[in-house]
Design an enzyme around this catalytic site. Structure first.
Site, mmCIF file in Angstrom:
data_model
loop_
_atom_site.group_PDB
_atom_site.id
_atom_site.type_symbol
_atom_site.label_atom_id
_atom_site.label_comp_id
_atom_site.label_asym_id
_atom_site.label_seq_id
_atom_site.Cartn_x
_atom_site.Cartn_y
_atom_site.Cartn_z
ATOM 1 N N GLN A 10 119.198 138.388 38.289
ATOM 2 C CA GLN A 10 120.049 139.454 38.813
ATOM 3 C C GLN A 10 119.718 140.782 38.143
ATOM 4 O O GLN A 10 119.437 140.843 36.947
ATOM 5 C CB GLN A 10 121.518 139.095 38.577
ATOM 6 C CG GLN A 10 122.458 139.787 39.541
ATOM 7 C CD GLN A 10 123.817 139.103 39.613
ATOM 8 O OE1 GLN A 10 123.942 137.928 39.311
ATOM 9 N NE2 GLN A 10 124.836 139.835 40.010
ATOM 10 N N SER A 95 117.735 133.107 34.478
ATOM 11 C CA SER A 95 119.122 132.894 34.906
ATOM 12 C C SER A 95 119.145 132.316 36.328
ATOM 13 O O SER A 95 118.683 131.200 36.539
ATOM 14 C CB SER A 95 119.922 134.192 34.785
ATOM 15 O OG SER A 95 121.304 133.952 34.962
ATOM 16 N N LEU A 96 119.644 133.054 37.339
ATOM 17 C CA LEU A 96 119.664 132.501 38.698
ATOM 18 C C LEU A 96 118.266 132.120 39.160
ATOM 19 O O LEU A 96 118.094 131.249 40.023
ATOM 20 C CB LEU A 96 120.284 133.495 39.676
ATOM 21 C CG LEU A 96 119.389 134.617 40.221
ATOM 22 C CD1 LEU A 96 118.646 134.200 41.484
ATOM 23 C CD2 LEU A 96 120.165 135.868 40.473
ATOM 24 N N ARG A 120 127.903 129.656 42.588
ATOM 25 C CA ARG A 120 127.722 130.154 41.216
ATOM 26 C C ARG A 120 128.154 131.610 41.108
ATOM 27 O O ARG A 120 128.866 132.007 40.177
ATOM 28 C CB ARG A 120 126.251 129.989 40.823
ATOM 29 C CG ARG A 120 125.884 130.371 39.390
ATOM 30 C CD ARG A 120 124.388 130.093 39.203
ATOM 31 N NE ARG A 120 123.908 130.323 37.841
ATOM 32 C CZ ARG A 120 123.392 131.463 37.402
ATOM 33 N NH1 ARG A 120 123.299 132.513 38.227
ATOM 34 N NH2 ARG A 120 122.961 131.576 36.154
ATOM 35 N N HIS A 204 126.695 134.508 30.732
ATOM 36 C CA HIS A 204 126.026 133.773 29.646
ATOM 37 C C HIS A 204 126.748 133.901 28.300
ATOM 38 O O HIS A 204 126.138 134.190 27.275
ATOM 39 C CB HIS A 204 124.556 134.206 29.528
ATOM 40 C CG HIS A 204 123.772 133.906 30.778
ATOM 41 N ND1 HIS A 204 123.476 132.617 31.160
ATOM 42 C CD2 HIS A 204 123.273 134.716 31.736
ATOM 43 C CE1 HIS A 204 122.812 132.659 32.309
ATOM 44 N NE2 HIS A 204 122.689 133.920 32.684
ATOM 45 N N GLN A 253 123.650 126.329 31.437
ATOM 46 C CA GLN A 253 123.020 127.647 31.506
ATOM 47 C C GLN A 253 124.036 128.762 31.767
ATOM 48 O O GLN A 253 123.840 129.907 31.365
ATOM 49 C CB GLN A 253 121.956 127.585 32.618
ATOM 50 C CG GLN A 253 121.136 128.817 32.822
ATOM 51 C CD GLN A 253 121.121 129.209 34.279
ATOM 52 O OE1 GLN A 253 122.172 129.445 34.875
ATOM 53 N NE2 GLN A 253 119.942 129.299 34.853
#
Length: 319
Positions: A10, A95-96, A120, A204, A253
């Site tokens: 992102q 991440s994503l 998510r 996170h 995660q």
């Protein structure tokens, strides 16, 4: 194999991304159509026409970035002869981007990846009321220094290192007051720059625990196969292939640190010299040069990048 395929996270999203690929290549268009069908709405209209504020919503940005990454891969497969299983020693995503990497490696279907990322995005946004959390980038400090600053700033609140991006770039996340304290402390500890990031939630960190639980539940009902190339996962900075472990690590995660610097270093230490960044932007390619001496980042996101990527892949085979 001396290549790895990496997938952005992102922040790389821009209105119009992927449109030229879809207009030029049916294989790319098919990916966008599949994502629209999976979500039951025209996400492509938001990706290509905006407005930017709507695309930037976490629930839209996450599946949108995956769609562009997978559309890029499909074009590389059909036009440049790329094969993840044959050509990539590892896959990894920021991440994503980990979901994009898994879809690229055949571990998740594009349909499941899109639906999981929509879930998510919504869960991460809902986990913390707007204004309660914040994230900040600390530039010019190593990871250990940033962790020490976050610990000092916490003062009973949450403040954690969220992203270890490499090249002296660490992002901290947590309660807004604690993150603001971290900014002030960082300035006294030699940070080159320290600034709040324009994000809608503190990703996170442990404040995301409700979202982690939502993802653990969502992942139970999804078929996960062993990836055709190992996934160097965010929370371990090490390769995994077991479907049950993938399921576990994807849930972890959400609250865990994205260990990107260590992930790239691991791949470089195991023979990777070319990192192909598939999808929007060039963030990961820029970080590669700062993390792994002599490694090359190749960003592929538009029709004009395809021929160059084919040449770079050929060079990695002859290396």
């Amino acid at each position: 194999m001396t290549a790895a395929f990496t997938f952005p996270g992102q922040g790389s999203q821009t209105v119009g991304m992927g449109r030229a690929l879809a207009e030029a290549f049916p294989a790319a268009r098919a990916v966008f159509d599949e994502v629209d069908a999976a979500l039951g709405e025209k996400l492509t209209a938001i990706i290509w026409d905006g407005p930017a504020e709507t695309l930037q919503l976490t629930e839209n940005a996450q599946p949108a970035l995956m769609a562009v990454s997978l559309a890029t891969l499909r074009v590389l497969e059909t036009e440049a002869g790329f094969s993840v299983g044959r050509d990539a020693a590892f896959v990894a995503g920021h991440s994503l981007g980990e979901y994009s990497a898994l879809a690229a490696a055949g571990s998740l279907t594009i349909t499941d990846a899109a639906r999981l990322l929509r879930t998510r995005g919504r869960a991460m946004q809902k986990a913390v009321p707007v204004g309660v959390g914040a994230m900040a980038a600390l530039l010019g400090l190593d990871y250990e220094a940033a962790v020490a600053i976050a610990d000092e700033a916490a003062q009973g609140e949450v403040c954690q290192a969220a992203n270890d991006n490499g090249g002296g770039q660490v992002v901290v996340s947590g309660h807004k007051g604690a993150v603001e304290r971290a900014l002030e402390i960082a300035k006294t500890k030699g940070a080159r720059r320290a600034m709040l990031l324009p994000v809608s939630a503190p990703f996170h960190c442990t404040l995301m625990q409700p979202a982690a639980e939502a993802m653990a539940e969502a992942l139970v009902g999804v078929a996960i196969k062993a990836p055709v190339s190992p996934l160097v996962c965010n929370v371990l900075a090490a390769p995994i292939t077991d479907p049950d472990e993938i399921r576990t690590r994807l849930a972890e995660q959400v609250t865990g640190t994205v260990r990107w610097r260590e992930s790239v270093a691991y791949m470089a230490d195991h023979g990777v010299t070319r990192f192909f960044e598939l999808g929007a932007g060039k963030v990961l390619s820029g970080l590669v040069k700062r993390i792994a001496d002599g490694a090359v980042g190749v960003s592929v996101g538009g029709p004009s990048d395809i021929a160059a990527a084919k040449d770079a892949l050929a060079a990695s085979h002859s290396a």
